[in-house]
Design a protein around this motif. Sequence first.
Motif, PDB file in Angstrom:
ATOM      1  N   THR A  87       0.796  -1.227   0.000  1.00 40.08           N
ATOM      2  CA  THR A  87       0.000   0.000   0.000  1.00 40.08           C
ATOM      3  C   THR A  87       0.828   1.276   0.000  1.00 40.08           C
ATOM      4  N   GLY A  88       2.097   1.175   0.327  1.00 41.15           N
ATOM      5  CA  GLY A  88       2.917   2.379   0.406  1.00 41.15           C
ATOM      6  C   GLY A  88       2.933   3.025   1.775  1.00 41.15           C
ATOM      7  N   THR A  89       2.120   2.531   2.711  1.00 42.83           N
ATOM      8  CA  THR A  89       2.094   3.059   4.075  1.00 42.83           C
ATOM      9  C   THR A  89       2.131   1.898   5.068  1.00 42.83           C
ATOM     10  N   PRO A  90       2.704   2.105   6.249  1.00 40.21           N
ATOM     11  CA  PRO A  90       2.858   0.992   7.205  1.00 40.21           C
ATOM     12  C   PRO A  90       1.621   0.676   8.030  1.00 40.21           C
ATOM     13  N   HIS A  91       0.576   1.504   7.953  1.00 38.68           N
ATOM     14  CA  HIS A  91      -0.669   1.249   8.681  1.00 38.68           C
ATOM     15  C   HIS A  91      -0.445   1.105  10.190  1.00 38.68           C
ATOM     16  N   GLY A  92       0.491   1.857  10.731  1.00 39.11           N
ATOM     17  CA  GLY A  92       0.727   1.847  12.173  1.00 39.11           C
ATOM     18  C   GLY A  92       1.652   0.759  12.670  1.00 39.11           C
ATOM     19  N   TRP A  93       2.015  -0.181  11.798  1.00 40.48           N
ATOM     20  CA  TRP A  93       2.917  -1.259  12.237  1.00 40.48           C
ATOM     21  C   TRP A  93       4.305  -0.734  12.563  1.00 40.48           C
ATOM     22  N   ASP A  94       4.664   0.434  12.007  1.00 44.10           N
ATOM     23  CA  ASP A  94       5.982   0.993  12.299  1.00 44.10           C
ATOM     24  C   ASP A  94       6.104   1.408  13.765  1.00 44.10           C
ATOM     25  N   VAL A  95       4.979   1.812  14.389  1.00 39.82           N
ATOM     26  CA  VAL A  95       5.021   2.192  15.801  1.00 39.82           C
ATOM     27  C   VAL A  95       5.390   0.988  16.668  1.00 39.82           C
ATOM     28  N   LEU A  96       4.721  -0.148  16.428  1.00 42.83           N
ATOM     29  CA  LEU A  96       5.038  -1.363  17.167  1.00 42.83           C
ATOM     30  C   LEU A  96       6.464  -1.836  16.870  1.00 42.83           C
ATOM     31  N   PHE A  97       6.875  -1.686  15.630  1.00 45.38           N
ATOM     32  CA  PHE A  97       8.242  -2.072  15.263  1.00 45.38           C
ATOM     33  C   PHE A  97       9.270  -1.268  16.060  1.00 45.38           C
ATOM     34  N   TYR A  98       9.088   0.050  16.148  1.00 45.34           N
ATOM     35  CA  TYR A  98      10.041   0.882  16.874  1.00 45.34           C
ATOM     36  C   TYR A  98      10.025   0.580  18.375  1.00 45.34           C
ATOM     37  N   ILE A  99       8.845   0.290  18.923  1.00 50.34           N
ATOM     38  CA  ILE A  99       8.756  -0.031  20.353  1.00 50.34           C
ATOM     39  C   ILE A  99       9.575  -1.276  20.668  1.00 50.34           C
ATOM     40  N   PHE A 100       9.371  -2.342  19.880  1.00 50.75           N
ATOM     41  CA  PHE A 100      10.086  -3.589  20.177  1.00 50.75           C
ATOM     42  C   PHE A 100      11.538  -3.542  19.698  1.00 50.75           C
ATOM     43  N   GLN A 101      11.851  -2.693  18.753  1.00 57.50           N
ATOM     44  CA  GLN A 101      13.252  -2.485  18.398  1.00 57.50           C
ATOM     45  C   GLN A 101      13.994  -1.857  19.573  1.00 57.50           C
ATOM     46  N   PHE A 102      13.349  -0.913  20.230  1.00 60.66           N
ATOM     47  CA  PHE A 102      13.949  -0.287  21.415  1.00 60.66           C
ATOM     48  C   PHE A 102      14.116  -1.297  22.546  1.00 60.66           C
ATOM     49  N   LEU A 103      13.061  -2.065  22.847  1.00 67.03           N
ATOM     50  CA  LEU A 103      13.136  -3.054  23.921  1.00 67.03           C
ATOM     51  C   LEU A 103      14.189  -4.115  23.625  1.00 67.03           C
ATOM     52  N   LYS A 104      14.236  -4.559  22.384  1.00 64.09           N
ATOM     53  CA  LYS A 104      15.235  -5.564  22.008  1.00 64.09           C
ATOM     54  C   LYS A 104      16.647  -5.029  22.172  1.00 64.09           C
ATOM     55  N   GLY A 105      16.896  -3.793  21.725  1.00 63.24           N
ATOM     56  CA  GLY A 105      18.226  -3.215  21.843  1.00 63.24           C
ATOM     57  C   GLY A 105      18.668  -3.068  23.282  1.00 63.24           C
ATOM     58  N   VAL A 106      17.767  -2.556  24.143  1.00 64.57           N
ATOM     59  CA  VAL A 106      18.104  -2.385  25.555  1.00 64.57           C
ATOM     60  C   VAL A 106      18.363  -3.732  26.222  1.00 64.57           C
ATOM     61  N   LEU A 107      17.490  -4.718  25.967  1.00 67.56           N
ATOM     62  CA  LEU A 107      17.662  -6.032  26.588  1.00 67.56           C
ATOM     63  C   LEU A 107      18.921  -6.735  26.094  1.00 67.56           C
ATOM     64  N   LEU A 108      19.220  -6.619  24.807  1.00 64.55           N
ATOM     65  CA  LEU A 108      20.414  -7.292  24.273  1.00 64.55           C
ATOM     66  C   LEU A 108      21.673  -6.760  24.935  1.00 64.55           C
ATOM     67  N   PHE A 109      21.832  -5.453  24.980  1.00 64.89           N
ATOM     68  CA  PHE A 109      23.033  -4.888  25.579  1.00 64.89           C
ATOM     69  C   PHE A 109      23.077  -5.159  27.080  1.00 64.89           C
ATOM     70  N   THR A 110      21.906  -5.146  27.719  1.00 64.86           N
ATOM     71  CA  THR A 110      21.873  -5.449  29.154  1.00 64.86           C
ATOM     72  C   THR A 110      22.282  -6.892  29.427  1.00 64.86           C
ATOM     73  N   VAL A 111      21.766  -7.827  28.650  1.00 71.69           N
ATOM     74  CA  VAL A 111      22.116  -9.245  28.822  1.00 71.69           C
ATOM     75  C   VAL A 111      23.606  -9.466  28.589  1.00 71.69           C
ATOM     76  N   ILE A 112      24.155  -8.849  27.560  1.00 73.41           N
ATOM     77  CA  ILE A 112      25.591  -9.017  27.282  1.00 73.41           C
ATOM     78  C   ILE A 112      26.412  -8.480  28.445  1.00 73.41           C
ATOM     79  N   VAL A 113      26.027  -7.311  28.967  1.00 63.48           N
ATOM     80  CA  VAL A 113      26.762  -6.734  30.100  1.00 63.48           C
ATOM     81  C   VAL A 113      26.652  -7.634  31.327  1.00 63.48           C
ATOM     82  N   LEU A 114      25.451  -8.118  31.633  1.00 63.57           N
ATOM     83  CA  LEU A 114      25.255  -8.948  32.832  1.00 63.57           C
ATOM     84  C   LEU A 114      25.972 -10.289  32.711  1.00 63.57           C
TER      85      LEU A 114
END
Length: 451
Positions: free
Chosen positions: A246-273
């Motif tokens: 369709t040329g537009t993400p239909h709001g899926w980009d919001v969920l993508f960015y939320i879980f991209q943020f959570l994944k990034g924080v958790l990954l670096f936290t797990v590696i550090v711990l």
Amino acid sequence: MARSPPRSRFAPLLFVVAALASIFSSSAEIKNLKISSDSRPIILFEKFGFTPRGEVNITVSDVVVSSTLATPDPALLGFLLLADESLIQAVYDSQHERSANSNPNPNGGCILDSTYVIRLFTLAEISRQSASLNRSFPITHPDEYSLFFANCAPETSVSMSVRTEMYNGLPDGSRDYLSVGQSPVPSLYAFFAIVYVAFFAFWIYVTLFRNLDAAQGIHHLMAGLLLTKALNLVFAAEDQHYIRQTGTPHGWDVLFYIFQFLKGVLLFTVIVLIGTGWSFLKPFLQEREKRVLIIVIPLQVIANIASIVIGETGPFIQDWVTWNQFFLLIDVVCCCAILFPIIWSIRSLRETSKTDGKAAKNLAKLTLFRQFYIVVIGYLYFTRIVAYALRTIASYKYQWVSVATEETASLAFYVFMFYMFRPAEKNQYFMLDDKEEEAAEMVLREEEFEL
């Protein structure tokens, strides 16, 4: 007096924006953009790989041109397409003409007149009554093109609303709004999402059913990391799927960015711990290890804000290059910071091995952390350097290869990390036979475990 500025305005800018577009290429969904009092000589809107059925549609409205000099000629401001293979030739041509002693063509300094670009239209073609223009341009020669707006009028700024559509026509008459090299990406994300869901289910079985007594806090945090990674890929697949159709993400980009943020924080936290040995080697964190987490987590927040700005805007905004440089700097700092706890653990184990009389166990731990250190370095190298190199050198038709490489390297890293630090009552690294003490002591005396 010549009507055009020196061509030196265009050459360096073309290289910068084209190079950064290769690194941070965004999906070419339908975009509605607003340019306000912009005096840049060249503005990159999109970069897109076309098939023989490709088409570009541009709508321009609310155009206001202002200048500190005389009334600018609207024919010196317009839109153009430039293929990557013609970029170097266009820059060379501009430098060659600039170095000439005389220029017989007074308009020769404008990139719109270059023989290496496809000029679409200029602002002179916009009706004064409607102050808007809508044009479609079929692509006759398939290639990867960059859509630019060129401003060849000196000391002139432009304000306008621009709507862009780039797509490839499909045999059934529908449109594919993803660049030809990005079309397989939704399927790739969906495939890896299924793999991570299966991985998550297996890890839950291992930690909650098979080895519940041996499971530590770090193992539950690792389960959360797998879940967020799987959901991040699910929403990435949906985001790209809807953009393609369709040329537009239909709001899926919001969920993508939320879980991209959570994944990034958790990954670096797990590696550090894991690097500190928290939970399975010691139940506490030292002050310097806490400081690393205090630094890494806020930096990940900032990096994700920069990533959203890059993904949701584009190279047309004036600070886009700055945001890209800022994102790269933050990412490099985070990657370096997570290595320090692993190095500290290796040094601490090395010192402890000289006094506690548990040579075999300490040797096993040293081996484990040294392997982990090497694998983390390899993971960062592949996902940052190799993936970038593939995006840069691969043909526009195979841009999906960099995505496949990055996700494959990530999966291999996750598998290694989760296998080596899995919950087990008789872990081979921490439950060794005392008969190995003598051999381990000799190895520790001879091996310095230098990084």
